[in-house]
Design a protein around this motif. Sequence first.
Motif, PDB file in Angstrom:
ATOM      1  N   PRO A  69       1.086 -42.614  44.455  1.00  0.00           N
ATOM      2  CA  PRO A  69       2.358 -42.061  43.983  1.00  0.00           C
ATOM      3  C   PRO A  69       3.322 -41.952  45.164  1.00  0.00           C
ATOM      4  O   PRO A  69       2.931 -41.515  46.241  1.00  0.00           O
ATOM      5  CB  PRO A  69       1.995 -40.679  43.445  1.00  0.00           C
ATOM      6  CG  PRO A  69       0.513 -40.571  43.503  1.00  0.00           C
ATOM      7  CD  PRO A  69      -0.031 -41.709  44.300  1.00  0.00           C
ATOM      8  N   SER A  70       4.557 -42.373  44.954  1.00  0.00           N
ATOM      9  CA  SER A  70       5.504 -42.389  46.063  1.00  0.00           C
ATOM     10  C   SER A  70       6.926 -42.427  45.538  1.00  0.00           C
ATOM     11  O   SER A  70       7.207 -43.056  44.526  1.00  0.00           O
ATOM     12  CB  SER A  70       5.257 -43.630  46.930  1.00  0.00           C
ATOM     13  OG  SER A  70       6.292 -43.798  47.860  1.00  0.00           O
ATOM     14  N   LYS A  71       7.808 -41.789  46.267  1.00  0.00           N
ATOM     15  CA  LYS A  71       9.236 -41.867  45.964  1.00  0.00           C
ATOM     16  C   LYS A  71       9.788 -43.226  46.387  1.00  0.00           C
ATOM     17  O   LYS A  71      10.759 -43.711  45.823  1.00  0.00           O
ATOM     18  CB  LYS A  71       9.955 -40.740  46.713  1.00  0.00           C
ATOM     19  CG  LYS A  71      11.443 -40.750  46.572  1.00  0.00           C
ATOM     20  CD  LYS A  71      12.068 -39.600  47.346  1.00  0.00           C
ATOM     21  CE  LYS A  71      13.585 -39.684  47.246  1.00  0.00           C
ATOM     22  NZ  LYS A  71      14.247 -38.613  47.972  1.00  0.00           N
ATOM     23  N   TRP A  72       9.169 -43.858  47.374  1.00  0.00           N
ATOM     24  CA  TRP A  72       9.721 -45.071  47.978  1.00  0.00           C
ATOM     25  C   TRP A  72       9.036 -46.358  47.550  1.00  0.00           C
ATOM     26  O   TRP A  72       9.578 -47.441  47.762  1.00  0.00           O
ATOM     27  CB  TRP A  72       9.678 -44.945  49.503  1.00  0.00           C
ATOM     28  CG  TRP A  72      10.449 -43.763  49.957  1.00  0.00           C
ATOM     29  CD1 TRP A  72       9.949 -42.592  50.432  1.00  0.00           C
ATOM     30  CD2 TRP A  72      11.866 -43.611  49.922  1.00  0.00           C
ATOM     31  NE1 TRP A  72      10.974 -41.717  50.705  1.00  0.00           N
ATOM     32  CE2 TRP A  72      12.171 -42.329  50.398  1.00  0.00           C
ATOM     33  CE3 TRP A  72      12.921 -44.446  49.535  1.00  0.00           C
ATOM     34  CZ2 TRP A  72      13.459 -41.849  50.507  1.00  0.00           C
ATOM     35  CZ3 TRP A  72      14.212 -43.969  49.640  1.00  0.00           C
ATOM     36  CH2 TRP A  72      14.473 -42.688  50.115  1.00  0.00           C
ATOM     37  N   VAL A  73       7.859 -46.247  46.970  1.00  0.00           N
ATOM     38  CA  VAL A  73       7.073 -47.439  46.631  1.00  0.00           C
ATOM     39  C   VAL A  73       6.827 -47.479  45.137  1.00  0.00           C
ATOM     40  O   VAL A  73       6.425 -46.494  44.536  1.00  0.00           O
ATOM     41  CB  VAL A  73       5.718 -47.413  47.381  1.00  0.00           C
ATOM     42  CG1 VAL A  73       4.867 -48.607  46.999  1.00  0.00           C
ATOM     43  CG2 VAL A  73       5.938 -47.370  48.887  1.00  0.00           C
ATOM     44  N   LYS A  74       7.073 -48.668  44.537  1.00  0.00           N
ATOM     45  CA  LYS A  74       6.774 -48.828  43.112  1.00  0.00           C
ATOM     46  C   LYS A  74       6.194 -50.214  42.872  1.00  0.00           C
ATOM     47  O   LYS A  74       6.339 -51.124  43.684  1.00  0.00           O
ATOM     48  CB  LYS A  74       8.024 -48.606  42.262  1.00  0.00           C
ATOM     49  CG  LYS A  74       9.115 -49.611  42.465  1.00  0.00           C
ATOM     50  CD  LYS A  74      10.326 -49.291  41.595  1.00  0.00           C
ATOM     51  CE  LYS A  74      11.418 -50.316  41.846  1.00  0.00           C
ATOM     52  NZ  LYS A  74      12.565 -50.123  41.012  1.00  0.00           N
ATOM     53  N   GLY A  75       5.529 -50.334  41.751  1.00  0.00           N
ATOM     54  CA  GLY A  75       4.971 -51.617  41.336  1.00  0.00           C
ATOM     55  C   GLY A  75       5.752 -52.147  40.154  1.00  0.00           C
ATOM     56  O   GLY A  75       6.255 -51.378  39.332  1.00  0.00           O
ATOM     57  N   LEU A  76       5.869 -53.438  40.075  1.00  0.00           N
ATOM     58  CA  LEU A  76       6.531 -54.101  38.957  1.00  0.00           C
ATOM     59  C   LEU A  76       5.596 -55.185  38.456  1.00  0.00           C
ATOM     60  O   LEU A  76       5.270 -56.120  39.199  1.00  0.00           O
ATOM     61  CB  LEU A  76       7.865 -54.697  39.404  1.00  0.00           C
ATOM     62  CG  LEU A  76       8.666 -55.484  38.374  1.00  0.00           C
ATOM     63  CD1 LEU A  76       9.047 -54.594  37.186  1.00  0.00           C
ATOM     64  CD2 LEU A  76       9.915 -56.063  39.021  1.00  0.00           C
ATOM     65  N   THR A  77       5.117 -55.036  37.225  1.00  0.00           N
ATOM     66  CA  THR A  77       4.219 -56.013  36.634  1.00  0.00           C
ATOM     67  C   THR A  77       5.035 -56.949  35.760  1.00  0.00           C
ATOM     68  O   THR A  77       5.801 -56.503  34.911  1.00  0.00           O
ATOM     69  CB  THR A  77       3.130 -55.317  35.799  1.00  0.00           C
ATOM     70  OG1 THR A  77       2.454 -54.371  36.637  1.00  0.00           O
ATOM     71  CG2 THR A  77       2.129 -56.317  35.259  1.00  0.00           C
ATOM     72  N   VAL A  78       4.877 -58.257  35.981  1.00  0.00           N
ATOM     73  CA  VAL A  78       5.610 -59.269  35.231  1.00  0.00           C
ATOM     74  C   VAL A  78       4.635 -60.037  34.339  1.00  0.00           C
ATOM     75  O   VAL A  78       3.422 -59.885  34.449  1.00  0.00           O
ATOM     76  CB  VAL A  78       6.362 -60.235  36.176  1.00  0.00           C
ATOM     77  CG1 VAL A  78       7.392 -59.482  37.003  1.00  0.00           C
ATOM     78  CG2 VAL A  78       5.407 -60.983  37.078  1.00  0.00           C
ATOM     79  N   SER A  79       5.163 -60.901  33.488  1.00  0.00           N
ATOM     80  CA  SER A  79       4.320 -61.698  32.595  1.00  0.00           C
ATOM     81  C   SER A  79       3.432 -62.629  33.415  1.00  0.00           C
ATOM     82  O   SER A  79       3.657 -62.845  34.605  1.00  0.00           O
ATOM     83  CB  SER A  79       5.194 -62.502  31.635  1.00  0.00           C
ATOM     84  OG  SER A  79       5.917 -63.482  32.360  1.00  0.00           O
ATOM     85  N   HIS A  80       2.449 -63.214  32.770  1.00  0.00           N
ATOM     86  CA  HIS A  80       1.491 -64.078  33.461  1.00  0.00           C
ATOM     87  C   HIS A  80       1.963 -65.511  33.599  1.00  0.00           C
ATOM     88  O   HIS A  80       1.181 -66.388  33.904  1.00  0.00           O
ATOM     89  CB  HIS A  80       0.143 -64.050  32.733  1.00  0.00           C
ATOM     90  CG  HIS A  80      -0.593 -62.770  32.928  1.00  0.00           C
ATOM     91  ND1 HIS A  80      -1.241 -62.450  34.083  1.00  0.00           N
ATOM     92  CD2 HIS A  80      -0.761 -61.714  32.103  1.00  0.00           C
ATOM     93  CE1 HIS A  80      -1.787 -61.262  33.983  1.00  0.00           C
ATOM     94  NE2 HIS A  80      -1.511 -60.783  32.795  1.00  0.00           N
ATOM     95  N   GLY A  81       3.231 -65.782  33.412  1.00  0.00           N
ATOM     96  CA  GLY A  81       3.741 -67.148  33.528  1.00  0.00           C
ATOM     97  C   GLY A  81       3.692 -67.670  34.949  1.00  0.00           C
ATOM     98  O   GLY A  81       3.642 -66.911  35.921  1.00  0.00           O
ATOM     99  N   PHE A  82       3.709 -68.991  35.084  1.00  0.00           N
ATOM    100  CA  PHE A  82       3.691 -69.645  36.390  1.00  0.00           C
ATOM    101  C   PHE A  82       4.905 -69.197  37.194  1.00  0.00           C
ATOM    102  O   PHE A  82       6.040 -69.304  36.732  1.00  0.00           O
ATOM    103  CB  PHE A  82       3.693 -71.166  36.198  1.00  0.00           C
ATOM    104  CG  PHE A  82       3.595 -71.938  37.471  1.00  0.00           C
ATOM    105  CD1 PHE A  82       2.405 -71.972  38.184  1.00  0.00           C
ATOM    106  CD2 PHE A  82       4.680 -72.626  37.975  1.00  0.00           C
ATOM    107  CE1 PHE A  82       2.295 -72.681  39.364  1.00  0.00           C
ATOM    108  CE2 PHE A  82       4.588 -73.344  39.158  1.00  0.00           C
ATOM    109  CZ  PHE A  82       3.392 -73.373  39.852  1.00  0.00           C
ATOM    110  N   ASP A  83       4.693 -68.663  38.373  1.00  0.00           N
ATOM    111  CA  ASP A  83       5.744 -68.201  39.279  1.00  0.00           C
ATOM    112  C   ASP A  83       6.600 -67.064  38.713  1.00  0.00           C
ATOM    113  O   ASP A  83       7.720 -66.843  39.186  1.00  0.00           O
ATOM    114  CB  ASP A  83       6.654 -69.358  39.704  1.00  0.00           C
ATOM    115  CG  ASP A  83       5.984 -70.307  40.676  1.00  0.00           C
ATOM    116  OD1 ASP A  83       5.006 -69.893  41.325  1.00  0.00           O
ATOM    117  OD2 ASP A  83       6.444 -71.451  40.796  1.00  0.00           O
ATOM    118  N   ALA A  84       6.096 -66.327  37.731  1.00  0.00           N
ATOM    119  CA  ALA A  84       6.882 -65.237  37.137  1.00  0.00           C
ATOM    120  C   ALA A  84       7.217 -64.163  38.169  1.00  0.00           C
ATOM    121  O   ALA A  84       8.348 -63.668  38.217  1.00  0.00           O
ATOM    122  CB  ALA A  84       6.138 -64.625  35.949  1.00  0.00           C
TER     123      ALA A  84
END
Length: 150
Positions: free
Chosen positions: A42-57
């Motif tokens: 958990p962080s104010k400065w760090v987050k994750g972004l999950t994208v679709s499983h497409g090629f180079d998504a």
Amino acid sequence: MPNLWVDADACPRIAREIIVRAAERTATPTTFVANHQVPLPPSKWVKGLTVSHGFDAADDEIVDRLAEKDLVITSDLPLAMAAIERGASVMTSRGEALNESNIRARVQMRDFMETLRASGEHTGGPKGYSDVDRREFANALDRWLARNAP
């Protein structure tokens, strides 16, 4: 304020930990982009972004969101070239700076090696992530943040 964008699909765990600590220490907004959930504290400065499983998504998402002066951390050479063309700085997870003066030669070498592999030549893979790689990356990231973070 520049942002850090991390191509998290292939980022070594040790490099990820270094990035998180540096982002917290310097209050630098940092986003890990991947096609799977990346474990992050958990962080104010760090987050994750999950994208679709497409090629180079993940790569496409980073290029779409980055701004000039941001830092992209990746070993993906086409992503690095696109980021450089958009005015971002690029660094590998081994601390190597990729820029206008060296990216084209690196892409050409990658393409050449890909051609060799396609013809049946065994070229081996990348070397393991060593303590030297970890130190080089941490030092390079610290230098970049000292020059560019608030």
